[in-house]
Design an enzyme around this catalytic site. Structure first.
Site, PDB file in Angstrom:
ATOM      1  N   HIS A 169       4.275  -0.460   4.130  1.00  0.00           N
ATOM      2  CA  HIS A 169       3.290   0.219   4.983  1.00  0.00           C
ATOM      3  C   HIS A 169       2.938   1.540   4.295  1.00  0.00           C
ATOM      4  CE1 HIS A 169       5.196  -2.230   8.440  1.00  0.00           C
ATOM      5  NE2 HIS A 169       4.187  -2.885   7.894  1.00  0.00           N
ATOM      6  N   GLU A 172       3.402   5.284   5.440  1.00  0.00           N
ATOM      7  CA  GLU A 172       4.752   5.786   5.677  1.00  0.00           C
ATOM      8  C   GLU A 172       5.278   6.441   4.391  1.00  0.00           C
ATOM      9  OE1 GLU A 172       5.076   2.181   8.889  1.00  0.00           O
ATOM     10  OE2 GLU A 172       6.512   2.194   7.237  1.00  0.00           O
ATOM     11  N   HIS A 262      10.994   2.568   5.575  1.00  0.00           N
ATOM     12  CA  HIS A 262       9.793   2.748   6.411  1.00  0.00           C
ATOM     13  C   HIS A 262       9.813   4.088   7.129  1.00  0.00           C
ATOM     14  CE1 HIS A 262       8.126  -1.477   6.646  1.00  0.00           C
ATOM     15  NE2 HIS A 262       9.278  -1.682   6.023  1.00  0.00           N
ATOM     16  N   GLU A 338      14.254   3.249   9.124  1.00  0.00           N
ATOM     17  CA  GLU A 338      13.105   3.931   9.728  1.00  0.00           C
ATOM     18  C   GLU A 338      13.379   5.430   9.813  1.00  0.00           C
ATOM     19  OE1 GLU A 338      10.248   2.598  10.611  1.00  0.00           O
ATOM     20  OE2 GLU A 338      10.668   0.431  10.711  1.00  0.00           O
TER      21      GLU A 338
END
Ligand code: ZN
Length: 376
Positions: A169, A172, A262, A338
């Site tokens: 992504h 990010e 991420h 994350e």
């Protein structure tokens, strides 16, 4: 007073200017190409010295993660080295959801972004520097739809096959800052953690799995508007060559440990997501993941295990996501890291929120946790 000017015609730039009056601007975020996702922004303001900028980004109720805008402060820099935060507020009722950013630059220029950007120039600097380190091999696993190389750095003499990959992504950007920390640990000849890890492991490191989305200022997709982290069950040369070439390389080496890096828009904490719900799930495989989480939580106050994503029920895992696919395919310990766009609310930093510096440090801490995990 003259009007400020706003520009995003550069690497990873993204903003649409709807109106400017003096030092106030009404803005919107451009969607990822051929996609409905939008959330990443990055633009510069000129003619701003000493004036209070009022920047209103509108239409955000339709963004990918509307929950990302409450308790969020925009990233700002005047020297493009230090990224601080500009006080921001979100009003869901104003102009389809509006984030209002207020900031008084000292100089005439200021850059604003969803998170401190990680440019493709910096990516090439990182790849070049790491490829020159002793014992590091560089290879191009394949090419993106726009023809950019998918760079992979390989190092270490051990038997354990470790894959680290980031920025599926592209918005990010904290994920590639994390890579600077992990690679710094692994290549520093004076770092005992890196030295030991290189004896135990063969590392395969992909710092940017989606260079096209990165250049184009996308949040979540590649040049064809495809979310690469939904392509791992059946990647294709025409839609997701980035994933196809990485997975083919993984099939050649095998995978013992994998981390997919991420950022999360809404949750103000660092957390890990695992592979619960894969058909091949076993208690032993789960125990390996749980043990890594425990070690990392003990090693750094920036990581915790109370907040995170809901866990999939038995057999309910989405095998198009890389962490699930790799755990199923290789029986390995696989995880998604994350980091927040906002901050770690257990240990907040008002000046910077979550930052490049903290992402780099977390990359180092994750490598130290990996060594302890391997030796346990
Ligand atoms: Zn992501």
């Amino acid at each position: 007073m003259t009007d400020i000017t706003i520009n995003a015609a550069f690497d990873s730039g993204n903003i649409e200017v709807l109106a400017v009056s003096g030092a106030t601007a009404t803005l919107a975020i451009r969607k990822d190409k051929d996609s409905d996702f939008f959330q990443w922004f990055h633009f510069r303001v000129a003619g701003a010295a000493g004036r209070e900028l009022v920047l209103k980004i509108t239409g955000l109720a339709a963004s990918a993660y509307p929950g990302g805008w409450t308790n969020y402060n925009a990233a700002v820099s005047e020297d493009r080295e230090f990224w601080g935060r500009a006080p921001s507020s979100y009003d869901a009722a104003e102009a389809g959801g509006t984030l209002t950013i207020r900031y008084v630059p000292q100089g005439s220029l200021a850059w604003f972004a969803y998170f401190a950007p990680y440019s493709m120039e910096r990516h090439h600097d990182l790849i070049a520097a790491m490829a020159l380190e002793e014992g590091v091999e560089h290879r191009e696993l394949g090419y993106s739809l726009d023809g950019q190389p998918i760079d992979c750095l390989e190092l270490g003499e051990g038997a354990k096959q470790v894959w680290l990959y980031a920025r599926q992504h592209p918005g990010e950007s904290m994920a590639e800052w994390w890579m600077e920390g992990a690679l710094g640990c692994l290549t520093d000849p004076a770092d005992p953690v890196g030295r030991k890890l290189r004896r135990l492991c063969r590392f395969h490191v992909v710092p940017n799995a989606n260079p096209d989305g990165s250049c184009r200022g996308h949040l979540r997709t590649n040049a064809a508007g495809v979310n690469l982290n939904r392509e791992w069950a059946s990647p294709s040369a025409d839609k997701s060559p980035e994933v196809l070439c990485i997975l083919q390389a993984m099939d050649q080496t095998g995978v013992d440990f994998a981390m997919d890096v991420h950022g999360d828009e809404a949750i103000p904490h660092v957390f890990l997501a695992g592979f619960e719900g894969i058909p091949a799930w076993s208690e032993g495989q789960q125990a390996g993941f749980d043990r890594y989480k425990t070690i990392l939580a003990r090693r750094t106050p920036d990581f915790q295990t109370r907040h995170g994503y809901p866990v999939a029920g038995p057999g309910r895992a989405n095998l198009t996501m890389s962490t699930n696919q790799l755990a199923q395919r290789f029986g390995c310990t696989s995880m998604t890291l994350e980091m927040p766009f906002k901050d770690n609310d257990d240990l907040p930093c008002p000046a910077q929120g979550w930052s490049p510096e903290r992402s780099v440090q977390l990359g180092r801490d994750c490598m130290a946790a990996l060594l302890e995990w391997l030796e346990g």
